[in-house]
Each structure stands twice: as structure tokens, then as C-alpha cells.
Scaffold this active site. Structure first.
Site: not given
Ligand code: MN
Length: 410
Positions: A226, A246
Site C-alpha cells: 500500500d 494512497k
Molecule cells: Mn495501508
């Protein structure tokens, strides 16, 4: 019982006969289709199943695992048995061997089409470390943290297969002492070591999945990176959570390891105090004894252990659906960064470098507060298999590329 296969599996190979992970591959200019990894080969399932008139043969010609995932738990088990038999019984060798293609001659693709993507925050050590770094004036864990698995909905469309270049994102960032935000490339690019769970069996709107039903719905696991732009994240996150910090890219490993391959890795869930509400309890609640490793430019910089996660995958799925939200085939929920109590088990650079204040020194003498252009991050993992064997989960890798032009489009 440990099985043996007639396929030559090199010493140290991630994928012995107890792993049998599924992926999507293409060979030359042929269409992508489903395969299973064994040793240094991919087993081309579509022609093998067709040659035996198997009733599940058609799902293997698909360019994603979704049709297979949608068949459900009984079919997953039957197909795994069918493949295992063909790779362990010498009498199938003449039939099966022509369908083994060397892995270095195929291209691996995104293994499934991601329906919805959720990222949790299930490591107490990671949550407390980030709390101390991001909110030094408050208790490290927010008041809800031990009562529910905290998560957020991420961007399914930018979940990409291992090897996809990571283009350094641009965005707004504002240091505490800056008078106003500025726009430009992220200067605090980071990775997060995570494990992802792939949903096969869908649910109807209003249907809850209990802790004890998780194996009916979760097909298997992938490794997840991530990628996170910490400067964008810190400025944007309050009050509604992560967004552009993100969503630019999330990388997953190309091979989906069935949950059934991880039975020997299932361990008692961690002690939880306070005791969670009843909908987060069940008899089939398990942790996973998965050992992860993260390498930066080939050098091992941390070894996080999944066994120390606070919330279990079954609790994450029970919480995700307790309000009646429906599951779709291809949903992916990730664990959140896997971090242990000591720096050698931290699953992100922001933890390893105390938010950049204490840069890492690499073997080549250079230092890293956060990722540089050209840096390659690789996450790999193994877990116990039957009778002392090890199950490989493969790896997810990505290399940082220079950013897009720093001025926003006009
Ligand atoms: Mn994460």
C-alpha cells in the site's frame, strides 16, 4: 501429510506442491488465461481441463480469476484436489507435462478484477507507532481502536499487479511551519507491508458474514504494498481519512494463494482486551503465522510477522458486512501495515526512520528517510505448510519512477 510431486521443484522454490497459487498469465501473443504455479512452471489449466472434459474447464479460459472465484468454496476445494492429483500421481505425467510452461517464458497479469477495495489498520504496533508520529499530543491509539477493526474504502481501480512502475505522485502538502500548502512531488514516499484477502463468494445486500463464515467467502491471500505519500496523507487525512495519499497505486502479488493452502499456518487469534462485541467473536476465528520480508534495492530491511496482528481476517470481514454492505466477487480487503514491536519488524519506512528523523543507512552507504527515484521495494512471505514444509506466498515488487510534471494541468 506432506505430498511429493513428479514436477522438478528447485530447492528454495516458493511454490511447492502444497502452495498451488492461481494467477493469470499469457504466453507469446496468446490471450491471458488461468494458471497454477508449481516450481519454476505455470500449469496451463484450460487445455488440461478441456482434455478431460472437466465441467469447470471454461473458467480457466477467462482473463481473470473472477469466474473461478465465483464458483464457491466446494468448487475451490474440488479443483485444488483435481490439480493436486495430477501433479502427484505419476500416471498423469504424460497428459500434464505438455501443459507446463516455464515461468520465465510467460507474462503475469493482474490476477483478478478488484471489485471493492478496503484497507484495514489491524496491527496494534503500527497503529500506535503512527499515532505517536502523527498525533504526539494524544493517546497513541484512538478510543475506537480496540473495539472495531478500523478501515477505509480505497481505490479499487488503481490496485495493480506486481512490477507496475510507481510514478511518484504530486499533490498538496504543508509542513507544520509552512504558512500555506504548496503543490509538488511527494517528498515522503513510503511503502506499507500488508496481506490482502480476496473474496470469492458474494453476498446479498443486507446479508452479514459471521466470523465463522469467513472460509465460505474468502478464497485466498495476496501480498500487498500500500504505497503511501506521507506528506500528502498528513495534510489531507483529517477528518475523513486517506485519499490521494494512497490512491495513486496499490501493488499486489500476481499469485493468489488459496486459504486452503494456509491451514497449517492458522493459529489462535491474539488475546483481545477489552473483549469485542459478540458479532466479532466466533469459533472459527484464526490468526495467520505468515513471515514477511521487505527488501529495499535487494537488501532486507525488515521482517514483519503477521502472527502478531491484533484483528483477524474473519473479524475484518464480519465488521465490513455487519451494516449489511454486500460483498462482490473480487472484493479485496487488506490487513493494514504489518508491524511488530521492534524496529526490525516495522512494516513501513515512516516507522523505521521515525518519520524521516532517523534515516536508514543502506549497505551501499546511502541513506533513506523516504523512497528515492529508482528505489525498488520487494515484499515476500512464507508460512508453515503440512509436516514441516513451507508455503511460499511469492512476492510483490515495484520501482519508483520520477514524478509527472510538477505543475498541475491548466
Ligand atoms: Mn495501508
Amino acid at each position: 501429510m506432506a505430498l511429493t510431486t513428479w514436477v522438478h521443484v528447485p530447492e528454495g522454490s516458493a511454490f511447492g506442491v502444497h502452495s498451488l497459487p492461481y494467477g493469470v498469465f499469457s504466453h507469446g501473443d496468446e490471450d491471458p488465461r488461468i494458471g497454477v504455479a508449481i516450481g519454476s512452471y505455470v500449469l496451463d489449466l484450460a487445455p488440461l481441463a478441456a482434455s478431460e472434459w472437466a465441467d469447470f474447464a471454461s473458467v480457466f479460459t477467462a482473463p481473470t480469476l473472477n469466474p473461478f472465484l465465483g464458483l464457491g468454496r466446494q468448487a475451490w476445494h474440488a479443483v485444488r484436489q483435481w490439480i493436486t492429483e495430477r501433479l502427484t500421481d505419476e500416471s498423469y505425467r504424460a497428459l500434464v507435462e505438455p501443459e507446463l510452461l516455464p515461468l520465465d517464458q510467460v507474462r503475469l497479469h493482474m490476477p483478478f478484477e478488484v471489485a471493492d477495495y478496503v484497507d484495514f489498520y489491524a496491527s496494534e504496533h503500527h497503529a500506535a507507532n503512527l499515532g505517536r508520529l502523527f498525533r504526539p499530543d494524544e493517546p497513541p491509539l484512538p478510543p475506537n481502536w480496540k473495539h472495531l477493526p478500523v478501515g477505509y474504502h480505497g481505490r479499487a481501480g488503481t490496485v495493480s499487479v506486481s512490477g507496475t512502475p510507481l510514478v511518484r505522485p504530486c499533490g498538496q502538502r504543508k509542513a507544520p511551519d509552512d504558512a500555506a500548502p504548496t503543490f509538488g512531488p511527494s517528498a515522503r514516499l513510503d511503502y506499507e507491508v500488508e496481506v490482502g484477502f480476496v473474496v470469492g463468494t458474494p453476498t446479498r445486500l443486507g446479508q452479514r458474514v459471521s466470523v465463522d463464515q469467513v472460509r465460505d467467502h474468502v478464497f485466498g491471500v495476496v501480498l500487498v504494498n500500500d504505497w503511501s505519500a506521507r506528506d500528502l496523507q498528513v495534510w489531507e487525512t483529517r477528518p475523513l481519512g486517506p485519499f490521494l495519499g494512497k490512491s495513486f497505486l496499490t501493488s499486489i502479488s500476481p499469485w493468489v494463494v488459496p486459504l486452503e493452502a494456509l491451514e497449517a499456518a492458522m493459529i489462535d487469534p491474539p488475546a483481545q482486551d477489552p473483549r469485542p462485541l459478540p458479532y466479532l467473536a466466533g469459533k472459527d476465528n484464526f490468526g495467520l503465522d505468515v513471515d514477511l520480508e521487505v527488501r529495499l534495492n535487494g537488501q532486507v530491511i525488515a521482517r514483519p510477522r503477521y502472527s502478531e496482528m491484533y484483528w483477524t481476517p474473519a473479524q475484518m470481514l464480519a465488521h465490513l458486512t455487519v451494516n449489511g454492505a454486500a460483498l462482490r466477487t473480487g472484493d479485496l480487503f487488506a490487513s493494514g501495515t504489518v508491524s511488530g514491536p521492534e524496529p526490525a519488524a516495522y512494516g513501513s519506512l515512516i516507522e523505521l526512520t521515525s518519520a524521516g528523523a532517523e534515516p536508514l543507512t543502506l549497505a551501499d552507504g546511502t541513506t533513506r528517510a523516504f523512497l528515492h527515484d529508482g528505489d525498488q521495494v520487494t515484499i515476500s512471505a512464507t508460512a508453515p505448510g503440512p509436516d514441516g514444509t513451507r508455503i511460499g506466498l511469492g512476492e510483490v515488487t515495484g520501482t519508483v519512477c520520477p514524478c509527472l510534471p510538477a505543475s498541475p494541468p491548466t
